[in-house]
Design a protein around this motif. Sequence first.
Motif, short mmCIF file in Angstrom:
data_model
loop_
_atom_site.label_atom_id
_atom_site.label_comp_id
_atom_site.label_asym_id
_atom_site.label_seq_id
_atom_site.Cartn_x
_atom_site.Cartn_y
_atom_site.Cartn_z
N ALA A 58 0.83 -1.21 0.00
CA ALA A 58 0.00 0.00 0.00
C ALA A 58 0.86 1.26 0.00
CB ALA A 58 -0.92 0.01 1.21
N VAL A 59 2.10 1.14 0.47
CA VAL A 59 3.02 2.28 0.49
C VAL A 59 3.44 2.65 -0.93
CG1 VAL A 59 5.30 3.05 1.28
CG2 VAL A 59 3.81 1.78 2.81
N GLY A 60 3.57 1.67 -1.79
CA GLY A 60 3.95 1.95 -3.17
C GLY A 60 4.69 0.78 -3.77
N GLY A 61 5.35 1.06 -4.89
CA GLY A 61 6.12 0.03 -5.57
C GLY A 61 7.39 -0.32 -4.81
N ALA A 62 8.15 -1.24 -5.36
CA ALA A 62 9.34 -1.75 -4.68
C ALA A 62 10.34 -0.64 -4.37
CB ALA A 62 10.00 -2.83 -5.53
N VAL A 63 10.50 0.30 -5.29
CA VAL A 63 11.46 1.37 -5.09
C VAL A 63 11.04 2.25 -3.91
CG1 VAL A 63 12.45 3.44 -6.13
CG2 VAL A 63 12.19 1.38 -7.49
N HIS A 64 9.77 2.59 -3.83
CA HIS A 64 9.27 3.43 -2.73
C HIS A 64 9.34 2.69 -1.40
CE1 HIS A 64 8.04 6.65 -5.33
NE2 HIS A 64 7.41 5.79 -6.11
N ARG A 65 8.96 1.40 -1.41
CA ARG A 65 9.01 0.62 -0.17
C ARG A 65 10.43 0.51 0.35
NH1 ARG A 65 5.78 -3.01 -3.11
NH2 ARG A 65 7.39 -4.60 -3.00
N THR A 66 11.38 0.26 -0.52
CA THR A 66 12.77 0.13 -0.11
C THR A 66 13.29 1.46 0.44
OG1 THR A 66 13.12 -1.59 -1.75
CG2 THR A 66 15.08 -0.51 -0.87
N ARG A 67 12.93 2.56 -0.19
CA ARG A 67 13.37 3.88 0.29
C ARG A 67 12.81 4.14 1.69
NH1 ARG A 67 11.55 7.57 -3.66
NH2 ARG A 67 13.34 6.93 -4.89
N VAL A 68 11.54 3.82 1.90
CA VAL A 68 10.93 4.02 3.22
C VAL A 68 11.60 3.12 4.25
CG1 VAL A 68 8.79 3.71 4.54
CG2 VAL A 68 8.74 4.84 2.31
N LYS A 69 11.87 1.87 3.90
CA LYS A 69 12.54 0.95 4.84
C LYS A 69 13.91 1.46 5.24
CE LYS A 69 11.40 -2.76 2.33
NZ LYS A 69 11.40 -4.13 1.82
N ARG A 70 14.68 1.95 4.28
CA ARG A 70 16.01 2.47 4.58
C ARG A 70 15.93 3.65 5.54
NH1 ARG A 70 18.29 2.42 -1.48
NH2 ARG A 70 18.85 0.23 -1.58
#
Length: 114
Positions: A54-66
């Motif tokens: 729900a946060v977004g695609g893989a790129v957005h999720r990875t950025r948020v996780k970092r």
Amino acid sequence: MLPAAHRLTEGAAFREAVRSGRRAGSRTLVVHLRVPADPDPAAPARVGLVVSRAVGGAVHRTRVKRRLRHLAREHLASLPGSAVLVVRALPAAADASSAELGADLGRCLQRVIA
């Protein structure tokens, strides 16, 4: 990056923290903190992240996780020993800056620790 001793990886610990821990939320994230009845000050606090599609695609999720990993590492010293912290990102986290995420995390942690 979180040190290995501070990473939460077991699914059962995630479920237990979410179901029986204290909760505080903001526009960008929800924080669940579970402190055992008899905390061991020598045991490290552990942090787990939940960032759904729900946060977004893989790129957005990875950025948020970092960003969340980096911010959570700064708060490890304020957590009680053997505590379990689960940080769940909400869809608004994808558009939030690191400063906004940091402010929300700090505010939520103050509420669940107090």
